[in-house]
Design an enzyme around this catalytic site. Sequence first.
Site, PDB file in Angstrom:
ATOM      1  N   ASP A   1       0.820  -1.219   0.000  1.00 10.71           N
ATOM      2  CA  ASP A   1       0.000   0.000   0.000  1.00 10.71           C
ATOM      3  C   ASP A   1       0.848   1.261   0.000  1.00 10.71           C
ATOM      4  OD1 ASP A   1       0.995  -0.378   2.566  1.00 10.71           O
ATOM      5  OD2 ASP A   1      -0.957  -0.617   3.508  1.00 10.71           O
TER       6      ASP A   1
ATOM      7  N   ASN B   1      -7.660  -2.565  14.371  1.00  8.31           N
ATOM      8  CA  ASN B   1      -9.048  -2.908  14.022  1.00  8.31           C
ATOM      9  C   ASN B   1      -9.120  -4.117  13.085  1.00  8.31           C
ATOM     10  OD1 ASN B   1      -8.083  -1.805  11.677  1.00  8.31           O
ATOM     11  ND2 ASN B   1      -9.595  -0.164  11.517  1.00  8.31           N
TER      12      ASN B   1
ATOM     13  N   HIS C   1      -7.280  -4.514  10.303  1.00  9.99           N
ATOM     14  CA  HIS C   1      -7.019  -4.256   8.881  1.00  9.99           C
ATOM     15  C   HIS C   1      -5.704  -4.887   8.436  1.00  9.99           C
ATOM     16  CE1 HIS C   1      -4.890  -0.272   9.969  1.00  9.99           C
ATOM     17  NE2 HIS C   1      -4.009  -0.886   9.222  1.00  9.99           N
TER      18      HIS C   1
ATOM     19  N   GLU D   1      -9.662  -1.511   5.330  1.00 11.09           N
ATOM     20  CA  GLU D   1     -10.346  -1.228   6.592  1.00 11.09           C
ATOM     21  C   GLU D   1     -11.586  -2.123   6.737  1.00 11.09           C
ATOM     22  OE1 GLU D   1      -8.867   0.439   8.686  1.00 11.09           O
ATOM     23  OE2 GLU D   1      -8.023   2.308   7.949  1.00 11.09           O
TER      24      GLU D   1
HETATM   25  C1  GLP Z   1      -0.486   0.520   8.574  1.00  7.46           C
HETATM   26  C2  GLP Z   1      -0.077  -0.320   7.368  1.00  7.46           C
HETATM   27  C3  GLP Z   1      -0.300  -1.794   7.626  1.00  7.46           C
HETATM   28  C4  GLP Z   1       0.319  -2.182   8.960  1.00  7.46           C
HETATM   29  C5  GLP Z   1      -0.328  -1.391  10.076  1.00  7.46           C
HETATM   30  C6  GLP Z   1       0.204  -1.743  11.453  1.00  7.46           C
HETATM   31  O1  GLP Z   1      -1.841   0.749   8.629  1.00  7.46           O
HETATM   32  N1  GLP Z   1      -0.799   0.048   6.176  1.00  7.46           N
HETATM   33  O2  GLP Z   1       0.266  -2.531   6.566  1.00  7.46           O
HETATM   34  O3  GLP Z   1       0.162  -3.545   9.174  1.00  7.46           O
HETATM   35  O4  GLP Z   1      -0.079  -0.013   9.825  1.00  7.46           O
HETATM   36  O5  GLP Z   1       1.340  -0.990  11.745  1.00  7.46           O
HETATM   37  P1  GLP Z   1       2.367  -1.351  12.877  1.00  7.46           P
HETATM   38  O6  GLP Z   1       3.124  -2.522  12.394  1.00  7.46           O
HETATM   39  O7  GLP Z   1       3.246  -0.142  13.004  1.00  7.46           O
HETATM   40  O8  GLP Z   1       1.592  -1.640  14.101  1.00  7.46           O
END
Ligand code: GLP
Length: 238
Positions: A62, A128, A130, A135
């Site tokens: 993404d 949440n 995702h 989402e």
């Molecule tokens: C963002 C990214 C996700 C990732 C999430 C969790 O939303 N788009 O790919 O998994 O953050 O982030 P973290 O690993 O910092 O908790």
Amino acid sequence: MQIITVKDQVEGGKKAFEIIKEAVENGASVLGLATGSTPLSLYDEIKKSELDFSELSSVNLDEYVGLEGENPNSYRHFMKEQLFNEKPFKNSYVPDGANPNAEEVIAQYNQVLKENPIDVQILGIGVNGHIGFNEPGTSFEEETHKVSLAQSTIDANTRFFDSVEEVPRYAYTMGPKSIMAAKKIILLAYGESKADAIQKTVEGPITEDIPASILQNHPDTILIVDEAAASKLSENEA
Ligand code: GLP
């Protein structure tokens, strides 16, 4: 879903690396990569390793809409800093967040995915549930698409920006269907804040309200969790 419980994020990175190494030795040529803090210990292992990635391609999940690739908060920049500068791949694809023409970006990225079927996909998870930037409520049938970020995601990602106002509201992301097309998936989660999402992902109903729950339908998904993230799983599974 196979569940591996590790001591901490460092050990999780080592485990994930072992799995990737074996896949690469067995011919894997395309890695699906993720951003966020979770995969960093894995990227450290990759950087430390002797494994050659210069004939492999990477496809990122993404990117924020509206940030140029040079912007320090763009995911392209993040990937360069955390991995690609030290371990270059033959090709590294990230959705073009600087292009406001969503239709064009989506068509291009779906083509990239068609030409580079993912052998191993790395995933983190949002609080949440995702995955990528899919989402809750995203159709499981979506391929690459443009999303409006949930407030909880914007809040969680504010830590990387100077202020909440600077966090982009939109992103381009591979959809659940694109993620499910990967041959093997490694989902990583560390810390108490992920415990709820992990419990629902593993033990809850498969529902678009918890995007990661679709992984229950994937034939080869490995979940690597620390004890805090596994803490809400029923005993026999943790
Ligand atoms: C963002 C990214 C996700 C990732 C999430 C969790 O939303 N788009 O790919 O998994 O953050 O982030 P973290 O690993 O910092 O908790």
